[in-house]
Design a protein around this motif. Sequence first.
Motif, mmCIF file in Angstrom:
data_model
loop_
_atom_site.group_PDB
_atom_site.id
_atom_site.type_symbol
_atom_site.label_atom_id
_atom_site.label_comp_id
_atom_site.label_asym_id
_atom_site.label_seq_id
_atom_site.Cartn_x
_atom_site.Cartn_y
_atom_site.Cartn_z
ATOM 1 N N ARG A 41 7.080 -0.558 -8.205
ATOM 2 C CA ARG A 41 5.711 -0.823 -8.685
ATOM 3 C C ARG A 41 5.611 -0.658 -10.191
ATOM 4 N N LEU A 42 6.249 0.370 -10.722
ATOM 5 C CA LEU A 42 6.198 0.600 -12.163
ATOM 6 C C LEU A 42 7.019 -0.429 -12.926
ATOM 7 N N GLN A 43 8.118 -0.872 -12.346
ATOM 8 C CA GLN A 43 8.890 -1.962 -12.968
ATOM 9 C C GLN A 43 8.059 -3.245 -12.994
ATOM 10 N N ARG A 44 7.291 -3.481 -11.954
ATOM 11 C CA ARG A 44 6.412 -4.654 -11.902
ATOM 12 C C ARG A 44 5.325 -4.533 -12.973
ATOM 13 N N GLN A 45 4.771 -3.344 -13.111
ATOM 14 C CA GLN A 45 3.767 -3.111 -14.153
ATOM 15 C C GLN A 45 4.361 -3.389 -15.537
ATOM 16 N N ALA A 46 5.598 -2.965 -15.736
ATOM 17 C CA ALA A 46 6.254 -3.185 -17.030
ATOM 18 C C ALA A 46 6.429 -4.672 -17.316
ATOM 19 N N ASP A 92 -9.574 -5.223 -7.339
ATOM 20 C CA ASP A 92 -9.681 -6.145 -8.458
ATOM 21 C C ASP A 92 -8.291 -6.716 -8.720
ATOM 22 N N MET A 93 -8.147 -7.515 -9.749
ATOM 23 C CA MET A 93 -6.853 -8.136 -10.015
ATOM 24 C C MET A 93 -5.781 -7.113 -10.362
ATOM 25 N N GLU A 94 -6.178 -6.010 -10.978
ATOM 26 C CA GLU A 94 -5.205 -4.956 -11.293
ATOM 27 C C GLU A 94 -4.631 -4.365 -10.014
ATOM 28 N N MET A 95 -5.504 -4.027 -9.061
ATOM 29 C CA MET A 95 -5.040 -3.478 -7.789
ATOM 30 C C MET A 95 -4.229 -4.507 -7.013
ATOM 31 N N ARG A 96 -4.691 -5.737 -7.011
ATOM 32 C CA ARG A 96 -4.039 -6.768 -6.208
ATOM 33 C C ARG A 96 -2.691 -7.183 -6.786
ATOM 34 N N ALA A 97 -2.460 -6.913 -8.072
ATOM 35 C CA ALA A 97 -1.163 -7.213 -8.669
ATOM 36 C C ALA A 97 -0.058 -6.402 -8.007
ATOM 37 N N TYR A 98 -0.394 -5.204 -7.518
ATOM 38 C CA TYR A 98 0.603 -4.308 -6.916
ATOM 39 C C TYR A 98 0.458 -4.217 -5.404
ATOM 40 N N TYR A 99 -0.759 -4.483 -4.910
ATOM 41 C CA TYR A 99 -1.027 -4.468 -3.474
ATOM 42 C C TYR A 99 -1.706 -5.791 -3.107
ATOM 43 N N PRO A 100 -0.947 -6.900 -3.121
ATOM 44 C CA PRO A 100 -1.544 -8.222 -2.932
ATOM 45 C C PRO A 100 -2.113 -8.472 -1.552
ATOM 46 N N TYR A 101 -1.904 -7.558 -0.614
ATOM 47 C CA TYR A 101 -2.539 -7.717 0.691
ATOM 48 C C TYR A 101 -4.034 -7.408 0.630
ATOM 49 N N THR A 102 -4.499 -6.788 -0.446
ATOM 50 C CA THR A 102 -5.932 -6.554 -0.598
ATOM 51 C C THR A 102 -6.606 -7.837 -1.089
ATOM 52 N N GLY A 103 -7.898 -7.943 -0.828
ATOM 53 C CA GLY A 103 -8.657 -9.115 -1.234
ATOM 54 C C GLY A 103 -9.968 -8.705 -1.876
ATOM 55 N N VAL A 104 -10.810 -9.690 -2.143
ATOM 56 C CA VAL A 104 -12.055 -9.463 -2.885
ATOM 57 C C VAL A 104 -12.928 -8.397 -2.240
ATOM 58 N N PHE A 105 -13.006 -8.367 -0.920
ATOM 59 C CA PHE A 105 -13.910 -7.449 -0.232
ATOM 60 C C PHE A 105 -13.204 -6.187 0.276
ATOM 61 N N GLU A 111 11.671 2.987 -21.315
ATOM 62 C CA GLU A 111 11.388 4.431 -21.369
ATOM 63 C C GLU A 111 10.007 4.762 -20.810
ATOM 64 N N ARG A 112 9.054 3.834 -20.935
ATOM 65 C CA ARG A 112 7.725 4.059 -20.367
ATOM 66 C C ARG A 112 7.799 4.109 -18.847
ATOM 67 N N VAL A 113 8.646 3.246 -18.281
ATOM 68 C CA VAL A 113 8.827 3.236 -16.824
ATOM 69 C C VAL A 113 9.419 4.561 -16.373
ATOM 70 N N ARG A 114 10.447 5.032 -17.067
ATOM 71 C CA ARG A 114 11.092 6.302 -16.701
ATOM 72 C C ARG A 114 10.111 7.468 -16.819
ATOM 73 N N GLU A 115 9.336 7.491 -17.897
ATOM 74 C CA GLU A 115 8.361 8.565 -18.091
ATOM 75 C C GLU A 115 7.286 8.540 -17.011
ATOM 76 N N SER A 116 6.767 7.355 -16.714
ATOM 77 C CA SER A 116 5.717 7.231 -15.700
ATOM 78 C C SER A 116 6.233 7.620 -14.323
ATOM 79 N N LEU A 117 7.458 7.219 -14.010
ATOM 80 C CA LEU A 117 8.042 7.557 -12.714
ATOM 81 C C LEU A 117 8.210 9.062 -12.587
#
Length: 209
Positions: free
Chosen positions: A76-81, A152-165, A89-95
């Motif tokens: 998930r953090l690699q995807r965020q990166a 929202d789009m931020e949440m759905r970027a990592y958990y795409p099974y979620t939707g608008v509602f 290094e940000r990924v390693r620190e966040s993890l």
Amino acid sequence: MRTGLRFGALLLALAGCVTVPPQVGDSAPVIKDERQEEAYQKVLARYSGRDEIFKGFDTILFATATLQTDAFREARLQRQALFKVLPPERVRESLAQEISAATGTHELFLGVYVYDYHYDDFDRPNSIWNVELVTPAGTVRPLSVERVGRADMEMRAYYPYTGVFWVGYRLRFPALFANGALVIPANAEWVLLRLASTLGKAEMRMQTR
């Protein structure tokens, strides 16, 4: 097109049936590199489980949960990166920070679509839902249930099974039983998140490794 087809196939595999939640609005964000996108979807599917509750032909609830294993956190953090062009290094620190903050607990992300907002009360002390984590060693209730908010789009970027509602929740369970035994034994291959109420029961089985 191929990425969309692959994602659809993974979603159906995750669901274990042809029933899928209603999708409204724009699709979730994806990585342009198809191989990287497919790799993330496979990790997500591995550590996620899904179930639904119906009353006749009426939808009561769709729910999907993801166990926050070290492997999934890293993916998930690699995807965020990739999305935000962050240095390694940000990924390693966040993890390291996430793993440290989760010490002594097992954390899950829960995404839910509930047909009646009155029953979307998982974080309330008097919730109609009994929430439990079931493992080969036994059953525990959550230490905390935190409402993350509407998808929202931020949440759905990592958990795409979620939707608008949909609404996201962060669940934390103890790592040890009262007798000191591990809630998830070292050799455990699965855990199950159970949501049960007078409306019905949903059980989401996830792999642990």
